[in-house]
Design an enzyme around this catalytic site. Structure first.
Site, short mmCIF file in Angstrom:
data_model
loop_
_atom_site.label_atom_id
_atom_site.label_comp_id
_atom_site.label_asym_id
_atom_site.label_seq_id
_atom_site.Cartn_x
_atom_site.Cartn_y
_atom_site.Cartn_z
N SER A 8 13.32 39.45 3.08
CA SER A 8 13.46 38.37 1.94
C SER A 8 15.02 38.25 1.42
O SER A 8 15.65 39.01 1.33
CB SER A 8 12.86 38.74 0.57
N HIS A 33 11.84 35.44 5.19
CA HIS A 33 10.99 35.28 3.82
C HIS A 33 11.74 34.73 2.77
O HIS A 33 12.80 35.20 2.47
CB HIS A 33 10.69 36.62 3.37
N ASP A 35 12.13 32.97 -0.71
CA ASP A 35 11.66 32.75 -2.26
C ASP A 35 12.16 31.53 -2.89
O ASP A 35 13.25 31.64 -3.16
CB ASP A 35 11.94 34.13 -2.71
N MET A 37 11.92 29.57 -6.33
CA MET A 37 11.61 29.58 -7.52
C MET A 37 12.03 28.49 -8.47
O MET A 37 13.29 28.04 -8.24
CB MET A 37 12.00 30.95 -8.12
N HIS A 66 7.81 31.05 0.46
CA HIS A 66 6.97 31.65 -0.64
C HIS A 66 7.35 30.89 -1.78
O HIS A 66 8.35 30.66 -2.36
CB HIS A 66 7.31 33.01 -0.73
N MET A 68 6.84 29.86 -5.39
CA MET A 68 6.75 30.07 -6.57
C MET A 68 7.31 29.05 -7.72
O MET A 68 8.08 29.09 -8.67
CB MET A 68 7.69 31.55 -7.00
N MET A 137 0.98 39.87 -4.12
CA MET A 137 2.15 40.04 -4.74
C MET A 137 1.86 41.79 -5.35
O MET A 137 0.99 41.88 -6.09
CB MET A 137 2.57 39.53 -5.76
N ASP A 175 3.99 41.76 -0.60
CA ASP A 175 5.55 41.35 -1.18
C ASP A 175 5.91 42.02 -2.41
O ASP A 175 5.18 41.76 -3.38
CB ASP A 175 5.70 39.87 -1.34
C1 DX5 Z 1 9.66 38.40 -5.67
C2 DX5 Z 1 9.78 37.88 -4.47
C3 DX5 Z 1 10.00 38.89 -3.37
C4 DX5 Z 1 11.33 39.58 -3.49
C5 DX5 Z 1 10.99 40.97 -2.81
O1 DX5 Z 1 9.37 37.42 -6.66
O2 DX5 Z 1 8.72 37.18 -4.08
O3 DX5 Z 1 9.99 38.08 -2.08
O4 DX5 Z 1 12.23 39.00 -2.68
O5 DX5 Z 1 12.12 41.89 -3.31
P1 DX5 Z 1 12.13 43.55 -3.16
O6 DX5 Z 1 11.67 43.87 -1.59
O7 DX5 Z 1 13.35 43.87 -3.41
O8 DX5 Z 1 10.84 43.55 -4.22
ZN ZN Z 2 8.38 36.42 -1.88
#
Ligand code: DX5
Ligand code: ZN
Length: 309
Positions: A8, A33, A35, A37, A66, A68, A137, A175
């Site tokens: 990620s 990956h 993320d 947000m 992903h 969010m 998650m 994740d």
């Molecule tokens: C959290 C994300 C993850 C995050 C994971 O909201 O969806 O993908 O990057 O990071 P680590 O591996 O550090 O928990």
């Molecule tokens: Zn993620």
């Protein structure tokens, strides 16, 4: 067994994302990956389609996006246009999840649904047969670097059981808080795609940290034979694939069906009973003929033409 490593980039240096992607790809990353947000669904803001588009220019492995965000339906087209090969959406915010999942698939991307830690497994009961993958998650989404929530391990098993009961062989992604110390456990519990952010990028050498994930898998019990995992992937429709992996190492690129962006994590080692994929990778890397015959066999099974080795 087939396990895809998905670094990620949330924990990478945003001023040098190209270098971050290149480093983890050198380390054997199978997916990137991403993320996304929005500051509403989660208390953090990250990136959008323009960044995905730029990543798509430099990445050679599929982008696993992903979402969010509160209104994913409004942005799915834009993310697929930008180059997302996989898109996952949270079940918690979507009243018409079935429509959203099929909208993602209709655009040619893999559709995943995501369960927050507090969301019951049963929330995906009605959609289980439709999804390409499920993301569990193992932290509350919003930030990298959080601690793995232990209950996630049994939750993986419950999701697998629910998918099996629905006749679905969709792989499960995990994740949050995963590192080389707990990766074997989550894989043993059913995860087949593993996201890792801080365990890879909060280190001095992300390439090396990515490479360290695969050997850590050797402690996981073998759950699938090659034949079983191949059959599973075929049934799930993951086999019309441009890529082929030996463990985590891509060693062949298969012809890409027109308009379809897919990935496949087929374990192609010629494994003997009791031998793990991890051991196979090193041994088979020097055994080209062995790999070639295996790839030929797989291509025959998948009705694909001969590929470049
Ligand atoms: C959290 C994300 C993850 C995050 C994971 O909201 O969806 O993908 O990057 O990071 P680590 O591996 O550090 O928990
Ligand atoms: Zn993620």
């Amino acid at each position: 067994m087939s396990v895809l490593i998905a670094p990620s980039i949330l924990s990478a240096d945003f001023a040098a994302l190209g270098a971050a992607v290149a480093a983890v790809e050198r380390g054997g990353a199978d997916l990137i990956h991403v993320d996304v947000m929005d500051g509403h669904f989660v208390p953090n803001i990250t990136m959008g389609p323009p960044v995905v588009k730029s990543l798509h220019r430099v990445a050679t492995v599929p982008l696993d996006v992903h979402l969010m965000i509160e209104e994913p339906d409004r942005y799915i087209d834009a993310f697929v246009d930008a180059g997302a090969a996989m898109i996952s959406v949270h079940v918690e915010i979507l009243p018409h999840l079935h429509r959203t999942v099929h909208a993602i698939k209709a655009l040619g991307a893999r559709a995943g649904v995501v369960l927050n830690p507090s969301t019951p497994v049963g929330a995906i009961h009605e959609i289980a047969a439709d999804v390409d993958f499920v993301l569990v998650m193992s932290v509350n989404p919003g930030f990298g670097g959080q601690t793995f929530i232990p209950r996630s391990e049994s939750k993986l098993r419950e999701v697998r059981a629910l998918l099996d009961a629905a006749g679905s062989v969709a792989p499960i992604e995990i994740d949050g808080g995963v590192d080389r110390h707990n990766i074997a456990r989550v894989v043993a519990a059913g995860a087949r795609m593993v996201v890792a952010g801080s365990a890879i990028f909060n280190t001095p050498d992300p390439e090396r940290a990515t490479r360290a994930m695969a050997p850590a898998l050797k402690d996981a019990p073998d759950l699938f034979t090659d034949e079983q995992s191949l059959g599973d992937m075929e049934k799930a429709g993951w086999s019309d694939t441009p890529r082929c992996f030996l463990g985590n190492h891509e060693f062949a690129r298969l012809p890409e069906p027109r308009g379809v962006r897919t990935i496949c994590g087929i374990s192609c080692g010629s494994r003997k009973p009791g031998e793990s994929d991890g051991a196979d990778i090193t041994r088979l890397a020097g055994n080209r003929r062995n790999i070639e015959s295996r790839v030929n066999y797989l291509c025959g099974r998948l009705n694909l033409g001969r590929q470049r080795l």
